[in-house]
Write an enzyme that holds these catalytic residues in place. Sequence first.
Site, mmCIF file in Angstrom:
data_model
loop_
_atom_site.group_PDB
_atom_site.id
_atom_site.type_symbol
_atom_site.label_atom_id
_atom_site.label_comp_id
_atom_site.label_asym_id
_atom_site.label_seq_id
_atom_site.Cartn_x
_atom_site.Cartn_y
_atom_site.Cartn_z
ATOM 1 N N GLU A 133 46.339 -52.498 -25.576
ATOM 2 C CA GLU A 133 46.118 -53.304 -26.793
ATOM 3 C C GLU A 133 47.138 -54.424 -27.023
ATOM 4 O O GLU A 133 48.019 -54.294 -27.873
ATOM 5 C CB GLU A 133 46.127 -52.382 -28.027
ATOM 6 C CG GLU A 133 45.114 -51.266 -27.954
ATOM 7 C CD GLU A 133 45.075 -50.420 -29.225
ATOM 8 O OE1 GLU A 133 45.988 -50.497 -30.062
ATOM 9 O OE2 GLU A 133 44.113 -49.655 -29.371
ATOM 10 N N GLU A 246 37.720 -44.437 -24.425
ATOM 11 C CA GLU A 246 37.956 -43.753 -25.707
ATOM 12 C C GLU A 246 36.702 -43.748 -26.561
ATOM 13 O O GLU A 246 36.751 -44.036 -27.759
ATOM 14 C CB GLU A 246 39.088 -44.457 -26.481
ATOM 15 C CG GLU A 246 40.354 -44.652 -25.677
ATOM 16 C CD GLU A 246 41.531 -45.199 -26.484
ATOM 17 O OE1 GLU A 246 41.476 -45.253 -27.721
ATOM 18 O OE2 GLU A 246 42.528 -45.589 -25.838
HETATM 19 C C1 XIL Z 1 45.081 -42.280 -31.783
HETATM 20 C C2 XIL Z 1 45.010 -40.764 -31.843
HETATM 21 O O1 XIL Z 1 43.667 -40.349 -31.680
HETATM 22 C C3 XIL Z 1 45.566 -40.235 -33.154
HETATM 23 O O2 XIL Z 1 45.636 -38.826 -33.121
HETATM 24 C C4 XIL Z 1 46.956 -40.823 -33.399
HETATM 25 O O3 XIL Z 1 47.401 -40.440 -34.680
HETATM 26 C C5 XIL Z 1 46.931 -42.351 -33.287
HETATM 27 O O4 XIL Z 1 46.404 -42.726 -32.041
HETATM 28 N N1 XIL Z 1 43.549 -46.588 -29.473
HETATM 29 C C6 XIL Z 1 44.308 -45.856 -28.583
HETATM 30 C C7 XIL Z 1 44.603 -44.426 -28.864
HETATM 31 O O5 XIL Z 1 44.649 -46.362 -27.498
HETATM 32 O O6 XIL Z 1 45.845 -44.025 -28.332
HETATM 33 C C8 XIL Z 1 44.564 -44.125 -30.344
HETATM 34 O O7 XIL Z 1 44.699 -42.720 -30.507
HETATM 35 C C9 XIL Z 1 43.269 -44.629 -30.932
HETATM 36 C C10 XIL Z 1 43.122 -46.122 -30.770
#
Ligand code: XIL
Length: 329
Positions: A133, A246
């Site tokens: 990101e 994701e």
């Molecule tokens: C999120 C997790 O799911 C949560 O448990 C944590 O509190 C914050 O991070 N993009 C990403 C992930 O790359 O690492 C993130 O995960 C969600 C958005």
Amino acid sequence: MDVKKSLRELAQKQDIFIGAAVDARSLQKDQKYSLLLAQEFNMITPENAMKFRYLHPERDQYNFYDADGIVGFAQRHKMKVRGHTLVWHKGTPKWVTKGKFTKKDLKQILHDYIKVVVGHFKGKLYAWDVLNEIIKGDGSEEESFWLDIFGEEYLSWIFQWAHEADPEAKLFYNEWGAEEINKKSDVVYALVKRILNNGVPIHGIGLQMHIGLGEPNMVEAVPKLDSLRKNMQRFSDLGLEIHITEMDVAIQGTKGTMVERLQAQAQTYADIFKTAMTVKNFKALVTWGLTDKYSWIPEYSGKPDAPLLIDENYTFKPAYYALKNVLEK
Ligand code: XIL
């Protein structure tokens, strides 16, 4: 449909990985969770356990306990692991961001971190999300601790360091909102092309795919399928492996009966998966969590939701069967 075959068996036949993000606590304590995970998936991403702030929470402290537990589980069940994520401003601990270090010190800290962590898991991971990101929706750079300090130059360092520490791991740049052809994916594409041309060892692109069907939407809208395919294809044409890293499909704000809403969700999972399967270097689809019970979406959005393949009582949802259906065709 062959109901006896698991999702992972069907995926394996097509040489595809089906994964889930995993929470270390649930894996340790919830037997139903670990059984379903090993039965249905052949890939795991630690949801948080491999972030900088978990692995190296203080300057003099490393904590591999949870991450090692997940990797051990994956090895016992013949699953691949996606390491997530080495360099992400939101995953960076305060001792680093607030430590008032010089640029030179920070370069050393980042180098040592990557060397120790990637070295620790050497030979055990299929892939690493080296970078996470850095571009905003309008195509400008995200306000990122690392990018602000070093500028684009550090991108080549981190991939190079990771590659030196584990030459076998496939190194990924992972982004959200870059699924279709848009300002953001154009910038990501140009950036990746540029650093590839400079000989930087980058092997894959991760499209997060946090999407939702409701209006207004707190995540991304469902990508247009033709645009998604073209976007994946252009990255694939650079020789990169493509992962959906994701995925969740939020349904808050949608109308209709629960049956209809879950059906619409299933259709979206199937459409996206089917589209991705037409792209040559597409290799993995990972959902961001195993069951709705522990999904991050309700906490993130402040509203109840059910964005995954398995519900909070561990029952398979229409979306689960829809993915199987795609694999069987
Ligand atoms: C999120 C997790 O799911 C949560 O448990 C944590 O509190 C914050 O991070 N993009 C990403 C992930 O790359 O690492 C993130 O995960 C969600 C958005």
